[in-house]
Design a protein around this motif. Structure first.
Motif, PDB file in Angstrom:
ATOM      1  N   GLU A  27       0.703  -1.247   0.063  1.00  0.00           N
ATOM      2  CA  GLU A  27       0.163   0.246  -0.158  1.00  0.00           C
ATOM      3  C   GLU A  27       0.450   0.935   0.395  1.00  0.00           C
ATOM      4  OE1 GLU A  27      -3.319  -0.757   3.104  1.00  0.00           O
ATOM      5  OE2 GLU A  27      -3.348  -1.995   1.969  1.00  0.00           O
ATOM      6  N   PRO A  28       1.455   1.654  -1.210  1.00  0.00           N
ATOM      7  CA  PRO A  28       2.642   2.588  -1.734  1.00  0.00           C
ATOM      8  C   PRO A  28       1.713   4.106  -0.974  1.00  0.00           C
ATOM      9  CG  PRO A  28       2.049   0.961  -2.982  1.00  0.00           C
ATOM     10  CD  PRO A  28       1.037   1.211  -2.620  1.00  0.00           C
ATOM     11  N   LYS A  29       0.255   4.448  -0.671  1.00  0.00           N
ATOM     12  CA  LYS A  29       0.129   5.868  -0.527  1.00  0.00           C
ATOM     13  C   LYS A  29       0.469   5.960   1.055  1.00  0.00           C
ATOM     14  CE  LYS A  29      -3.108   6.620  -4.357  1.00  0.00           C
ATOM     15  NZ  LYS A  29      -4.189   6.633  -4.015  1.00  0.00           N
ATOM     16  N   HIS A  30       0.403   4.715   1.921  1.00  0.00           N
ATOM     17  CA  HIS A  30       0.729   5.225   3.013  1.00  0.00           C
ATOM     18  C   HIS A  30       2.199   5.324   3.293  1.00  0.00           C
ATOM     19  CE1 HIS A  30      -2.865   1.979   4.756  1.00  0.00           C
ATOM     20  NE2 HIS A  30      -3.055   2.983   4.646  1.00  0.00           N
ATOM     21  N   TRP A  31       3.281   5.191   2.946  1.00  0.00           N
ATOM     22  CA  TRP A  31       4.556   5.365   2.714  1.00  0.00           C
ATOM     23  C   TRP A  31       4.810   6.764   2.901  1.00  0.00           C
ATOM     24  CZ3 TRP A  31       5.423   1.736   5.699  1.00  0.00           C
ATOM     25  CH2 TRP A  31       5.586   0.838   6.104  1.00  0.00           C
ATOM     26  N   ASP A  32       3.668   7.979   1.878  1.00  0.00           N
ATOM     27  CA  ASP A  32       3.985   9.157   1.107  1.00  0.00           C
ATOM     28  C   ASP A  32       3.146   9.924   2.441  1.00  0.00           C
ATOM     29  OD1 ASP A  32       5.289   8.210  -1.301  1.00  0.00           O
ATOM     30  OD2 ASP A  32       2.964   8.116  -2.775  1.00  0.00           O
ATOM     31  N   ILE A  33       1.899   9.236   3.132  1.00  0.00           N
ATOM     32  CA  ILE A  33       1.442   9.508   4.165  1.00  0.00           C
ATOM     33  C   ILE A  33       2.117  10.106   5.155  1.00  0.00           C
ATOM     34  CG2 ILE A  33      -0.335   9.431   5.622  1.00  0.00           C
ATOM     35  CD1 ILE A  33      -1.947   8.449   3.304  1.00  0.00           C
ATOM     36  N   MET A  34       3.340   8.889   5.787  1.00  0.00           N
ATOM     37  CA  MET A  34       3.833   8.836   6.898  1.00  0.00           C
ATOM     38  C   MET A  34       5.472   9.427   6.560  1.00  0.00           C
ATOM     39  SD  MET A  34       4.733   6.611   9.051  1.00  0.00           S
ATOM     40  CE  MET A  34       6.055   5.991   9.777  1.00  0.00           C
ATOM     41  N   ASN A  35       5.264   9.797   5.742  1.00  0.00           N
ATOM     42  CA  ASN A  35       6.801  11.426   5.617  1.00  0.00           C
ATOM     43  C   ASN A  35       6.399  12.270   4.636  1.00  0.00           C
ATOM     44  OD1 ASN A  35       9.564   9.150   5.366  1.00  0.00           O
ATOM     45  ND2 ASN A  35       8.541   7.859   3.356  1.00  0.00           N
ATOM     46  N   ASN A  36       5.803  13.035   4.563  1.00  0.00           N
ATOM     47  CA  ASN A  36       4.749  13.622   4.640  1.00  0.00           C
ATOM     48  C   ASN A  36       4.182  14.270   4.906  1.00  0.00           C
ATOM     49  OD1 ASN A  36       6.543  14.139   1.555  1.00  0.00           O
ATOM     50  ND2 ASN A  36       5.154  13.002   0.639  1.00  0.00           N
ATOM     51  N   THR A  37       2.951  13.908   5.807  1.00  0.00           N
ATOM     52  CA  THR A  37       2.206  13.920   6.662  1.00  0.00           C
ATOM     53  C   THR A  37       2.420  13.642   8.451  1.00  0.00           C
ATOM     54  OG1 THR A  37       0.767  14.313   5.436  1.00  0.00           O
ATOM     55  CG2 THR A  37      -0.042  14.241   8.137  1.00  0.00           C
ATOM     56  N   VAL A  38       2.698  12.694   8.383  1.00  0.00           N
ATOM     57  CA  VAL A  38       2.619  11.858  10.165  1.00  0.00           C
ATOM     58  C   VAL A  38       3.894  11.813  10.813  1.00  0.00           C
ATOM     59  CG1 VAL A  38       2.510  10.032  11.089  1.00  0.00           C
ATOM     60  CG2 VAL A  38       0.957  10.030   9.547  1.00  0.00           C
ATOM     61  N   LEU A  39       5.318  11.793  10.011  1.00  0.00           N
ATOM     62  CA  LEU A  39       6.206  11.702  10.949  1.00  0.00           C
ATOM     63  C   LEU A  39       6.663  13.655  10.556  1.00  0.00           C
ATOM     64  CD1 LEU A  39       8.295   9.421   8.971  1.00  0.00           C
ATOM     65  CD2 LEU A  39       7.339   9.140  11.367  1.00  0.00           C
ATOM     66  N   PRO A  40       6.302  14.376  10.003  1.00  0.00           N
ATOM     67  CA  PRO A  40       6.699  15.696  10.160  1.00  0.00           C
ATOM     68  C   PRO A  40       5.850  16.361  11.380  1.00  0.00           C
ATOM     69  CG  PRO A  40       6.254  15.194   7.747  1.00  0.00           C
ATOM     70  CD  PRO A  40       5.983  14.077   8.731  1.00  0.00           C
ATOM     71  N   GLU A  41       4.627  15.943  11.369  1.00  0.00           N
ATOM     72  CA  GLU A  41       3.235  16.412  12.782  1.00  0.00           C
ATOM     73  C   GLU A  41       4.118  15.772  14.193  1.00  0.00           C
ATOM     74  OE1 GLU A  41       0.340  16.865  14.705  1.00  0.00           O
ATOM     75  OE2 GLU A  41       1.258  14.952  14.218  1.00  0.00           O
ATOM     76  N   LEU A  42       4.068  14.593  14.227  1.00  0.00           N
ATOM     77  CA  LEU A  42       5.095  14.121  15.142  1.00  0.00           C
ATOM     78  C   LEU A  42       6.093  14.767  15.724  1.00  0.00           C
ATOM     79  CD1 LEU A  42       4.474  10.412  14.924  1.00  0.00           C
ATOM     80  CD2 LEU A  42       2.730  12.047  16.451  1.00  0.00           C
ATOM     81  N   TRP A  43       7.322  14.941  14.600  1.00  0.00           N
ATOM     82  CA  TRP A  43       8.536  15.699  15.030  1.00  0.00           C
ATOM     83  C   TRP A  43       8.128  17.458  15.291  1.00  0.00           C
ATOM     84  CZ3 TRP A  43      13.412  14.507  15.751  1.00  0.00           C
ATOM     85  CH2 TRP A  43      14.323  15.547  15.293  1.00  0.00           C
ATOM     86  N   SER A  44       7.258  18.051  15.051  1.00  0.00           N
ATOM     87  CA  SER A  44       6.788  19.163  15.398  1.00  0.00           C
ATOM     88  C   SER A  44       5.939  19.231  16.646  1.00  0.00           C
ATOM     89  CB  SER A  44       5.655  20.128  14.203  1.00  0.00           C
ATOM     90  OG  SER A  44       4.412  19.506  14.478  1.00  0.00           O
ATOM     91  N   ARG A  45       5.887  18.354  17.059  1.00  0.00           N
ATOM     92  CA  ARG A  45       5.421  18.259  18.347  1.00  0.00           C
ATOM     93  C   ARG A  45       6.457  17.849  19.552  1.00  0.00           C
ATOM     94  NH1 ARG A  45       1.280  14.690  19.491  1.00  0.00           N
ATOM     95  NH2 ARG A  45       0.648  13.827  17.477  1.00  0.00           N
ATOM     96  N   GLY A  46       7.443  17.091  18.939  1.00  0.00           N
ATOM     97  CA  GLY A  46       8.849  16.792  19.946  1.00  0.00           C
ATOM     98  C   GLY A  46       9.000  14.747  19.861  1.00  0.00           C
ATOM     99  N   ILE A  47       8.301  14.660  19.205  1.00  0.00           N
ATOM    100  CA  ILE A  47       8.062  13.166  19.423  1.00  0.00           C
ATOM    101  C   ILE A  47       8.808  12.626  18.585  1.00  0.00           C
ATOM    102  CG2 ILE A  47       6.800  10.889  19.262  1.00  0.00           C
ATOM    103  CD1 ILE A  47       3.881  12.789  19.549  1.00  0.00           C
ATOM    104  N   GLY A  48       9.722  11.621  18.686  1.00  0.00           N
ATOM    105  CA  GLY A  48      10.742  11.381  18.023  1.00  0.00           C
ATOM    106  C   GLY A  48      12.158  11.851  18.358  1.00  0.00           C
ATOM    107  N   ARG A  49      12.241  12.756  18.833  1.00  0.00           N
ATOM    108  CA  ARG A  49      13.605  12.962  19.214  1.00  0.00           C
ATOM    109  C   ARG A  49      13.690  12.903  21.055  1.00  0.00           C
ATOM    110  NH1 ARG A  49      13.529  18.684  17.474  1.00  0.00           N
ATOM    111  NH2 ARG A  49      11.180  19.090  16.461  1.00  0.00           N
ATOM    112  N   ASN A  50      14.917  12.057  20.751  1.00  0.00           N
ATOM    113  CA  ASN A  50      15.245  12.071  21.748  1.00  0.00           C
ATOM    114  C   ASN A  50      15.004  10.486  21.677  1.00  0.00           C
ATOM    115  OD1 ASN A  50      16.950  13.783  22.645  1.00  0.00           O
ATOM    116  ND2 ASN A  50      15.136  15.126  23.416  1.00  0.00           N
ATOM    117  N   GLY A  51      14.821   9.768  20.394  1.00  0.00           N
ATOM    118  CA  GLY A  51      14.585   8.488  20.314  1.00  0.00           C
ATOM    119  C   GLY A  51      13.244   7.857  21.407  1.00  0.00           C
ATOM    120  N   ASN A  52      12.220   8.303  21.397  1.00  0.00           N
ATOM    121  CA  ASN A  52      11.220   7.980  22.006  1.00  0.00           C
ATOM    122  C   ASN A  52      10.120   7.898  20.876  1.00  0.00           C
ATOM    123  OD1 ASN A  52      10.489  10.761  21.221  1.00  0.00           O
ATOM    124  ND2 ASN A  52       9.896  11.823  23.261  1.00  0.00           N
TER     125      ASN A  52
END
Length: 302
Positions: free
Chosen positions: A111-136
């Protein structure tokens, strides 16, 4: 009796034994599962594993059980049914039963579209909230089968980490089948299985065997994933809430009521603002869940 006579006798005996074994196997193949046995198996499979088994699945179930009957030397489905429901069978056969009734269909970058959504929407949004910083960042691959999904996730997340300093993650991958989990942990795949993996990922994360026919996932990914058995029908509560849950093309084997109960469990184990990915053949329409849709088959926890 001379040597030739003894040899002829042994040959005749071996031939009779072989014919008996063949006859037994043929009897099993030709026998049919009774309605009473099917109803017992169907109720058991639904209650313990959540998988619906309508009458139209009787022939399929009968076909899949033949291997177990042969392995156990049983001559009828009634004999096998009585064994499965016995105290001994309850302990010894249930794991074999789930391997027989489950379908493990998966591949890399499904389901290739899921990977586009991960890279372009989900991960940037989580990163903007500090999620994923410091390995969490915590991610759960639910119904991981032979491992293609969690290893795909690991590749995508590791690539993200190369351009986002301090980003870290860990993936929990679960399945009900111990047999399929052993395959996932082994992390060895045929070249045919990895056809959909982009070449840059193959070069970076996959090690070829000497004969060039197999690949093994690199330890940099394997060390990010923990595999464990989990039955969705259990009253599970994860040690910590997840930021992302992938459960794709798993609940299609459950009835609607079981699906709703399961997705409520997922929501209970998902962080507020976390994301749930489901399969494109699945729907949450009409379910009273604390989530909102952000893309086709992608939802965010309220």
């Amino acid at each position: 009796m001379n040597r030739d006579s003894k040899q002829d006798s042994r040959t005749e005996t071996n031939g009779l034994n072989f014919k008996k074994k063949m006859s037994s196997s043929l009897d099993i193949v030709r026998s049919e599962m009774g309605d009473a046995e099917f109803k017992r198996f169907s109720a058991l499979i639904h209650s313990e594993f959540g998988i619906k088994m309508p009458p139209t699945k009787k022939v399929l179930l009968q076909s899949r059980f033949q291997k177990r009957l042969r392995a156990l030397g049983m001559s009828s489905y009634k004999e096998y049914c009585d064994y499965v429901f016995s105290p001994e069978g309850h302990e010894a056969e249930r794991m074999h039963l789930i391997d027989v009734v489950t379908t493990n269909t998966t591949h890399f970058f499904r389901e290739p579209k899921h990977w586009d959504i991960m890279n372009n929407t989900v991960l940037p949004e989580l990163w903007s909230r500090g999620i994923g910083r410091n390995g969490n960042l915590n991610l759960w691959s639910a119904g991981c089968s032979s491992g293609e999904e969690p290893y795909t996730l690991a590749m995508v997340l590791h690539e993200w980490s190369t351009s986002h300093q301090g980003f870290g993650f860990k993936i929990m991958a679960t399945d009900i089948s111990q047999k399929i989990l052993a395959e996932a942990k082994r992390a060895v795949y045929s070249m045919e299985k990895v056809e959909d993996v982009p070449m840059q990922y193959k070069k970076k994360y996959m090690l070829k065997s000497k004969n060039q026919q197999l690949v093994k996932m690199d330890d940099v990914l394997r060390n990010k994933i923990s595999f464990q058995r989990l039955n969705f029908m259990g009253d599970f509560r994860l040690p910590q809430k997840q930021d992302i849950i992938f459960c794709r093309n798993v609940v299609i084997y459950f009835d609607r009521a079981t699906q709703e109960i399961l997705f409520q469990k997922f929501c209970n184990n998902l962080q507020s603002g976390g994301y749930l990915f489901i399969g494109h053949s699945e729907s949450l329409s009409g379910m009273p869940l604390p989530i909102k849709q952000v893309a086709p088959t992608v939802f965010q926890r309220n």
